[in-house]
Write a protein that holds these residues in place. Sequence first.
Motif, mmCIF file in Angstrom:
data_model
loop_
_atom_site.group_PDB
_atom_site.id
_atom_site.type_symbol
_atom_site.label_atom_id
_atom_site.label_comp_id
_atom_site.label_asym_id
_atom_site.label_seq_id
_atom_site.Cartn_x
_atom_site.Cartn_y
_atom_site.Cartn_z
ATOM 1 N N PHE A 52 41.254 97.081 65.787
ATOM 2 C CA PHE A 52 41.431 98.097 66.822
ATOM 3 C C PHE A 52 40.200 98.992 66.820
ATOM 4 C CE2 PHE A 52 43.009 102.146 68.526
ATOM 5 C CZ PHE A 52 43.626 101.700 69.692
ATOM 6 N N THR A 53 39.650 99.272 67.993
ATOM 7 C CA THR A 53 38.439 100.057 68.238
ATOM 8 C C THR A 53 37.185 99.325 67.760
ATOM 9 O OG1 THR A 53 38.055 101.390 66.234
ATOM 10 C CG2 THR A 53 39.818 102.107 67.703
ATOM 11 N N THR A 102 51.773 104.491 70.783
ATOM 12 C CA THR A 102 50.983 103.364 71.294
ATOM 13 C C THR A 102 49.587 103.867 71.613
ATOM 14 O OG1 THR A 102 52.984 102.409 72.257
ATOM 15 C CG2 THR A 102 50.874 101.523 72.995
ATOM 16 N N ASP A 103 48.588 103.158 71.110
ATOM 17 C CA ASP A 103 47.193 103.550 71.285
ATOM 18 C C ASP A 103 46.477 102.506 72.135
ATOM 19 O OD1 ASP A 103 48.138 105.282 69.416
ATOM 20 O OD2 ASP A 103 46.800 104.655 67.802
ATOM 21 N N TYR A 104 45.630 102.992 73.039
ATOM 22 C CA TYR A 104 44.818 102.122 73.890
ATOM 23 C C TYR A 104 43.359 102.512 73.709
ATOM 24 C CZ TYR A 104 49.405 101.715 76.121
ATOM 25 O OH TYR A 104 50.758 101.544 76.356
ATOM 26 N N ILE A 150 37.023 109.503 66.840
ATOM 27 C CA ILE A 150 37.861 108.313 67.013
ATOM 28 C C ILE A 150 38.053 107.603 65.686
ATOM 29 C CG2 ILE A 150 37.879 105.959 67.965
ATOM 30 C CD1 ILE A 150 36.851 107.082 70.569
ATOM 31 N N CYS A 151 36.987 107.514 64.922
ATOM 32 C CA CYS A 151 37.049 106.801 63.646
ATOM 33 C C CYS A 151 37.741 107.626 62.565
ATOM 34 C CB CYS A 151 35.639 106.439 63.198
ATOM 35 S SG CYS A 151 35.567 105.576 61.619
ATOM 36 N N LYS A 152 37.391 108.896 62.455
ATOM 37 C CA LYS A 152 37.877 109.708 61.334
ATOM 38 C C LYS A 152 39.263 110.283 61.572
ATOM 39 C CE LYS A 152 36.628 113.573 58.340
ATOM 40 N NZ LYS A 152 35.631 114.616 58.038
ATOM 41 N N GLN A 153 39.513 110.865 62.757
ATOM 42 C CA GLN A 153 40.779 111.534 62.991
ATOM 43 C C GLN A 153 41.819 110.645 63.674
ATOM 44 O OE1 GLN A 153 37.986 113.497 63.212
ATOM 45 N NE2 GLN A 153 38.506 115.276 61.964
ATOM 46 N N THR A 154 41.464 110.085 64.818
ATOM 47 C CA THR A 154 42.485 109.441 65.647
ATOM 48 C C THR A 154 42.761 107.996 65.267
ATOM 49 O OG1 THR A 154 40.887 108.705 67.339
ATOM 50 C CG2 THR A 154 41.816 110.911 67.577
ATOM 51 N N GLN A 155 41.870 107.369 64.470
ATOM 52 C CA GLN A 155 42.090 105.980 64.080
ATOM 53 C C GLN A 155 41.625 105.754 62.654
ATOM 54 O OE1 GLN A 155 43.204 102.869 64.379
ATOM 55 N NE2 GLN A 155 44.669 103.739 65.785
ATOM 56 N N TYR A 171 36.528 105.080 74.525
ATOM 57 C CA TYR A 171 37.590 106.006 74.918
ATOM 58 C C TYR A 171 38.902 105.558 74.298
ATOM 59 C CZ TYR A 171 41.384 107.981 77.708
ATOM 60 O OH TYR A 171 42.554 108.590 78.092
ATOM 61 N N LEU A 172 39.643 106.511 73.719
ATOM 62 C CA LEU A 172 40.929 106.215 73.088
ATOM 63 C C LEU A 172 42.004 107.125 73.661
ATOM 64 C CD1 LEU A 172 41.780 105.386 69.471
ATOM 65 C CD2 LEU A 172 42.936 107.348 70.494
#
Length: 359
Positions: free
Chosen positions: A123-124, A222-224, A142-147, A241-242
């Motif tokens: 993912f990502t 659910t993540d896109y 995106i890498c550190k916090q959200t994923q 974009y996430l």
Amino acid sequence: MNQILKKEISLLLVVVMMWMTASPLLAGTQSDKKEEKSVPGLSMPKIRGTLRGRYEYQTGPAMSRFELRNARLSADGTLPLRAFYKMEVDFCDEGNVKIKDMYAGLIPFKNFTVSIGEQRMPFTIDAHRTPQTYFFANRSFICKQTQGIRDVGIRMGYTVTAPFRMIVEGGVSNGSNYANEKTAWHKPGIFSFRLQMFPYDVWNLSASVQRAHTMSGNIYHTDYDLATYYEDERWHLEFEYLHKHYQQQAFDDIHAIDAFASYHTPIKRGFFQGISFRGRYDYMTDFSDGKSGFDEQNPTRLLLTDYERHRMTLGVVLHVRNPYFLTDLRLNYENYWYPHGGAKESEQTKLVAELLIRF
């Protein structure tokens, strides 16, 4: 898994790696050594290490610190009957010993892989980078916090070569981030899917989706993710974009953006062989990590753990002329701003100087 057990596993891994590295050298000194037969598909383990030390100066309030950010050691290779493996431990990930990758895999047929163990879920784009491939000293939001999920599970991938190269990947994992995987049983955890397309060798298009439960209350989200990058010998241009959506309105939808550019130019003579100029803008809305519990004033709403923020990063990377090991000196300036306050002590405007060695 407690810290003592993690350290024991880490030390055992070091001993095993040293033994695997030294054994062929010791074996070669034996005068009565019999002729060895090569085993098809067997490769000697590739022993790799990554050291990343840094100095940070934070402008408001004025504070500074030295930090050993990473001290990683890994071994990977192939085995007979189309098998492969990887073992990696970081001895100083934010001051802790952490297992990064521990998995075994098979290649049942051409272009198809399956692996099981501790690994990244597909993912990502940015979350799959390792310290030696980071474009900046600090990871994107995106890498550190959200994923950035690494978990115990199974991952499969298939590569299509025509009409152009495409990589299709899927994975299922516990969703426990390696906690109590021996004694605990789980509801369906994390389901991940990613499609990468390369219409041209220099151009990547990526789309991924992930469904996972939070550690608090087993609320699903659910993540896109949509991403693209262009890369040639000089330029790397990337946008990602996430969007994260929580069930039961447990938290507001989360949006995150990562956009950056990098330009590299070689240097013909001197201590440095090249220099890269880089700039990044990333952003995220209010965020909940899903494991810190619920808001006391609203028991159905997850606790807010990171406030909305913007960041502009300017960087220069000096590439040391070293034919044997990757050696980079990274210099970054990060400017943060928080529309509604809530800045964390370690995530404010700062200067970062970092030395990375990969051997």
